[in-house]
Design a protein around this motif. Structure first.
Motif, PDB file in Angstrom:
ATOM      1  N   LEU A  37       0.836  -1.204   0.000  1.00 57.45           N
ATOM      2  CA  LEU A  37       0.000   0.000   0.000  1.00 57.45           C
ATOM      3  C   LEU A  37       0.875   1.261   0.000  1.00 57.45           C
ATOM      4  N   ALA A  38       1.927   1.246   0.823  1.00 53.62           N
ATOM      5  CA  ALA A  38       2.815   2.404   0.907  1.00 53.62           C
ATOM      6  C   ALA A  38       3.487   2.648  -0.439  1.00 53.62           C
ATOM      7  N   ALA A  39       3.930   1.559  -1.067  1.00 51.01           N
ATOM      8  CA  ALA A  39       4.627   1.679  -2.356  1.00 51.01           C
ATOM      9  C   ALA A  39       3.691   2.254  -3.415  1.00 51.01           C
ATOM     10  N   SER A  40       2.447   1.798  -3.403  1.00 47.88           N
ATOM     11  CA  SER A  40       1.524   2.279  -4.436  1.00 47.88           C
ATOM     12  C   SER A  40       1.170   3.753  -4.208  1.00 47.88           C
ATOM     13  N   LYS A  41       1.233   4.202  -2.948  1.00 46.36           N
ATOM     14  CA  LYS A  41       0.956   5.615  -2.674  1.00 46.36           C
ATOM     15  C   LYS A  41       2.088   6.503  -3.187  1.00 46.36           C
ATOM     16  N   THR A  42       3.333   6.071  -2.922  1.00 48.26           N
ATOM     17  CA  THR A  42       4.463   6.887  -3.351  1.00 48.26           C
ATOM     18  C   THR A  42       4.619   6.851  -4.865  1.00 48.26           C
ATOM     19  N   ALA A  43       4.180   5.743  -5.473  1.00 51.93           N
ATOM     20  CA  ALA A  43       4.370   5.592  -6.921  1.00 51.93           C
ATOM     21  C   ALA A  43       3.518   6.600  -7.698  1.00 51.93           C
TER      22      ALA A  43
END
Ligand code: FES
Ligand code: FES
Lengths: 162, 789
Positions: B783-789
């Motif tokens: 989830l964190a990765a998809s937010k920063t992406a």
């Protein structure tokens, strides 16, 4: 070999046994009291619970010699003549047993819990306190019910109401 | 026809007859028996998963104190002992017909009491020591020197099916012993090709063990004067053990007596004979002494027959409206080192489409040998596996295609007016109201209140998950049963060949008999478990006992009532047709005379009776019934997960079970409770884990095998539904296993719901705290990765 003597279900007994004889096998093999069961090798199942001087004990892990001079009660000594102990009766009425293998240890542990617990028992307390006994058949549901019903029957307020 | 209005005992929650001895310590379990002069056996077990036995040196062991004999596989072969005839291929008319690859006969590797060639799993007995005491036998077993040549091994189910996997049996080109296909492959392929949606899933329903609390035990003796053997051994059917042990020993069956009184749990583990049963009998003859064996708990974990271990690959073809078009499944069962039973594979095969109306389906069913303890039918053989597959797949389809998971089910359920319903692989569901079960369950579980409870859990930092599953299962089992019904002046005795391990047959069979004959429940006793008294019978498995027993008792009651009428006519000096029988009383119309069963029994031995009426008031009745029944139901549970620790609590658990006629609700609810615990155990804690590096099983005690316990199980809400089955007189289906069947699916369904905010995740059973916690960590990272992406 050692001579071990104790009181079992009110009778004085003495037997010459190997030093490494556990209390459970002393009861089963030497006294023929086969109601006390053995279900594991690691003090985990509770099938073997008896009372030694008023305390619940897993008799598979206590040497017979350690019970020297003690008063031991087993499942065979719980009823008074033909009159079942309230916990035995509650297990019957609430279907708290199926195969019956865990039952002697379960009943002995439950009796001790009811007798020694301060204050009212709840489902949560019963589940926590009885955690040292395993049952594979009942899913515990009816055992909990039986213990709570017996506790209610044995409580001083219940006795007073009668 | 049954007169339901006369039922006084059937359907009542009567407390059990068997309890009195069990709550006072007077049960008769195998290890409670001892015989004069008895000696003890202990096994030498293989430490390797696969090893050739090069030589066994018994000299040191023979010289140890108290040792009377040491025996090996070579000795068994020299004495001409036969393999245990497990007869593993299910063979009633309604079982799915399993074959070897290419339609060949299934190859069954022989199960000798002790192998002479090689050990095929860790813990396999390769020699037996007999000594005066158990301690002496155990000490001497340590001193037996076995020279092994280690061989390549395979334990994992998928790996064992590879063509180049280490092979267990030279008679096969690989480890695959069954490869059969069912259903209509062509029509299924065509439906898949046309379908707008296809959903696919693979799952491993892992290896577990029954862990009955009474460790298995056996006491064998041989009487040189009569030439007869006696075996005390708790099992799922003494009659079967007698037949099989007679074959092993090359003896006619009448030379064996098998006694199995109280049995401390079975769940399938005791339905196949153990090598130790034959070994104690064989040694008792050789030594002229009774020989006893009792397993340690660690031996039980290692060498009790185990359960499940099935890899399933399933796909569902679905149209735009959510209607199921076709199903494809491939099931691979791990039978272990020897084939004790193919029931799990066969049972599951007939039920792959579950509670749903799926027009076409195809299934490939395979079984493999591996270097592990053999598997056997375990608590609801084969059904939790296929229920897991279809129910989890439907959940997945709902999620991926945007349907409500209940609505998608409703759209596809088999409807009552379709009964009897033939599913796409040929099983005929006898009766049931599947959607009505669902509605009852949703009310029982307070489905309406879920969102409020979810919000409440969230406020406490917990993630609430709700699981749902429907199920349908089959009860088939050995088709034959026999009952002797004997009326005596003081009561009725029924002798029957089922074998309970806690299911309360002494009570429920007495209820049935009491109402069939119109006598008080308290006057009926049931005799079980001694083959010198019980001459035939199918044992207890597959939920067969209540159905077969009530059926044979119904037949027997017709015969014995007829006998009673003839006897009453003679005693009252009238024609047979003048006698009317009603509610336990024989009377002559318009006359004020009548006779009860017990009056009649008092006269049944009278020497003055005509020949045709002599011999006592008793009948022996055999019945044969192949038609299966299909218990069914629905199940819902709620769990709360602590996202910081992965800890989990089951907060609610509700089931609705259609058991057909319920003879004793107290007993049936109890069976369901126990069944639930075993299914939940598999989902959350239980696993027979084999170390992939060494092939060593790592669960040897209750310290390292996760059991359902007082403090990790909830109380349950269970509701019984009685849609009578048209296949047998009482309309019985089966109870108990319905607790287990949907449980793994419903728990994992709840898990997925609880963790849904982290996106889809793959947690294999058992879903331990560590696995849950790790899945949450990975989900958060995603989830964190998809937010920063
Ligand atoms: S026998 Fe298991 S705890 Fe004593
Ligand atoms: S009743 Fe069977 S283990 Fe508890």
């Amino acid at each position: 070999m050692a001579l071990v003597s104790m009181t079992v279900n009110g009778s004085a007994v003495a037997r010459e046994v190997d030093d490494n004889t556990f209390l459970a096998f002393f009861l089963r093999d030497h006294l023929g009291l086969t109601g006390t069961h053995v279900g594991c090798d690691t003090t985990q199942c509770g099938c073997c619970v008896v009372h030694v001087d008023g305390r619940s004990v897993k008799s598979c892990t206590m040497l017979a010699a350690q019970a020297q001079g003690c008063a031991v009660t087993t499942i065979e000594g719980l009823a008074t003549g033909d009159v079942l102990h309230p916990v035995q009766r509650a297990f019957h009425l609430h279907h708290g047993l199926q195969c019956g293998y865990c039952t002697p240890g379960m009943i002995m542990a439950a009796v001790n819990l009811i007798e020694t617990h301060d204050g009212a028992l709840t489902e949560e307390i019963v589940r926590e306190e009885m955690e040292g006994n395993l049952c594979r058949c009942t899913g515990y549901h009816n055992i909990v019910k039986a213990i709570l019903a017996a506790a209610d029957e044995m409580s001083p307020s219940h006795a007073a109401a009668e | 026809m049954l007169n339901e209005r006369a039922f006084k005992a059937v359907g009542k929650p009567l407390p059990r007859k068997e309890d009195l001895r069990l709550v006072t310590g007077k049960g008769r379990f195998t290890d409670d028996f001892n015989m004069p002069g008895q000696v003890w056996a202990s096994m030498v077990r293989s430490p390797y998963p696969h090893a050739r036995i090069v030589a066994i040196d018994v000299a040191d062991a023979l010289g140890m104190p108290g040792v009377l004999g040491v025996y090996t596989g070579v000795d068994c072969a020299r004495d001409g002992l036969q393999p245990i005839p497990h007869n593993p291929v299910p063979s009633t008319n309604f079982d799915m017909k399993l074959t070897g690859p290419g339609g060949t006969k299934v190859f069954i590797g022989s199960h000798m009491l002790l192998p002479a060639d090689k050990a095929r799993h860790v813990g396999e007995a390769v020699a037996m020591v007999v000594a005066d005491t158990r301690d002496q036998a155990q000490a001497a077993a340590e001193a037996v020197a076995v020279e092994y040549e280690e061989l390549p091994w395979v334990a994992d189910t998928l790996a064992a099916a590879e063509p180049d996997a280490p092979r267990l049996w030279d008679e096969l080109p690989d480890n695959v012993l069954v490869d059969s296909s069912f259903g209509d492959a062509v029509a299924t392929d065509a439906a898949f090709a046309r379908a707008p949606h296809v959903v696919t899933m693979t799952a491993h329903i892992g290896r577990v063990t029954g862990a009955p609390l009474e460790p298995r035990a056996a006491l064998g003796s041989y009487d040189a004067e009569t030439g007869r053997y006696t075996l005390y051994a708790g099992s799922g059917g003494a009659v079967r053990q007698k037949r099989e042990m007679a074959e092993v020993l090359n003896e006619p069956p009448e030379n064996l007596r098998v006694i199995s009184f109280d049995v401390g749990g079975n769940f399938g583990t005791r339905n196949r004979a153990y090598v130790e049963f034959g070994l104690v009998l064989w040694a008792s003859k050789k030594l002229g002494r009774p020989v006893k064996f009792r397993a340690e708990r660690s031996e039980s974990f290692l060498t009790d027959y185990q359960g499940r271990d099935l890899v399933t690959e399933v796909s569902l073809a679905i149209d735009r409206d959510g209607k199921f078009l076709a199903m494809r499944a491939s099931n691979l069962s791990n039978v272990g080192s020897r084939c004790a039973s193919l029931s799990p594979l066969s049972k599951g095969a007939g039920l792959i489409t579950g509670s749903y109306d799926i027009p076409v389906a195809t299934l490939r069913a395979r079984a493999v040998y591996s270097c592990t303890m053999p598997t056997q039918a375990y608590r609801s053989s084969g059904r939790p596996e296929v229920t897991f597959a279809i129910e989890r797949l439907v959940d997945k389809a709902a999620r991926e295609l945007g349907f409500d998971r209940l609505e998608l089910r409703r759209r596809n359920m088999v409807r009552p007016e379709q009964m009897p319903y033939v599913n796409a692989v040929g099983s005929t569901y006898d009766s049931g109201e599947y959607e009505a079960n669902m509605d009852k369950l949703l009310a029982l579980a307070d489905w309406q209140g879920i969102e409020a409870r979810r919000a409440d859990a969230k406020a406490r930092g917990k993630l609430l998950g709700v699981g749902f599953a429907n199920y349908v299962e089959s009860s088939i089992g050995t088709p034959k049963e026999r009952a002797d019904v004997i009326v005596r002046p003081d009561g009725v005795e029924v002798v029957i060949g089922t074998q309970p391990a806690g299911q309360g047959h002494e009570t429920s069979f007495a209820q049935v008999t009491a109402d069939l004959l119109g006598v008080p429940f308290d006057n009926v006793t049931i005799t079980l478990g001694d083959t010198d008294v019980v001459s035939a019978g199918g044992g207890t498995h597959s939920g067969r006992s209540m159905r077969h027993a009530s059926t044979v008792l119904a037949l027997a009651s017709v015969e014995i009532i007829e006998k009673g009428c003839a006897l009453a006519a003679h005693c009252l000096g009238v024609e047979r047709d003048a006698i009317q029988f009603d509610e336990g009383v024989f009377r002559v119309a318009d006359r004020n005379t009548s006779l009860s069963w017990f009056d009649l029994a008092g006269r049944a031995d009278d020497k003055s009776l005509p020949e045709s009426l002599r011999g006592g008031l008793k009948v022996r009745c055999d019945s044969e019934m192949h038609t299966p029944v299909f218990p069914n139901g629905a199940c819902c549970c709620e769990i709360e997960v602590d996202p910081e620790t992965g800890g989990l609590e089951i907060t609610r658990y509700s089931t609705v079970d259609d058991v057909g006629r319920c003879i004793n609700p107290l007993i049936v609810h109890g069976q369901t409770h126990g069944g639930i615990a075993q299914g939940v155990g598999q989902a959350l804690w239980e696993q027979c884990y084999i170390d992939p590096g060494s092939g060593q099983p790592t669960n040897g005690s209750f310290m390292d095998y996760g059991m359902p316990r007082f403090d990790n199980m909830p109380s349950f809400k269970t509701q019984i539904v009685e849609v009578l089955s048209p296949t047998n007189p009482f309309g019985v289906k089966a109870g108990g296993e319905g607790g287990t069947t949907p449980a793994p699916a419903v728990i994992m369904s709840a898990m997925e719901d609880a963790l849904s905010e982290f996106g889809p995740m793959d947690i294999e059973m058992p879903a331990t705290g560590l696995k849950i916690w790790s899945a949450i960590q990975q989900g958060r990272a995603r989830l964190a990765a998809s937010k920063t992406a």
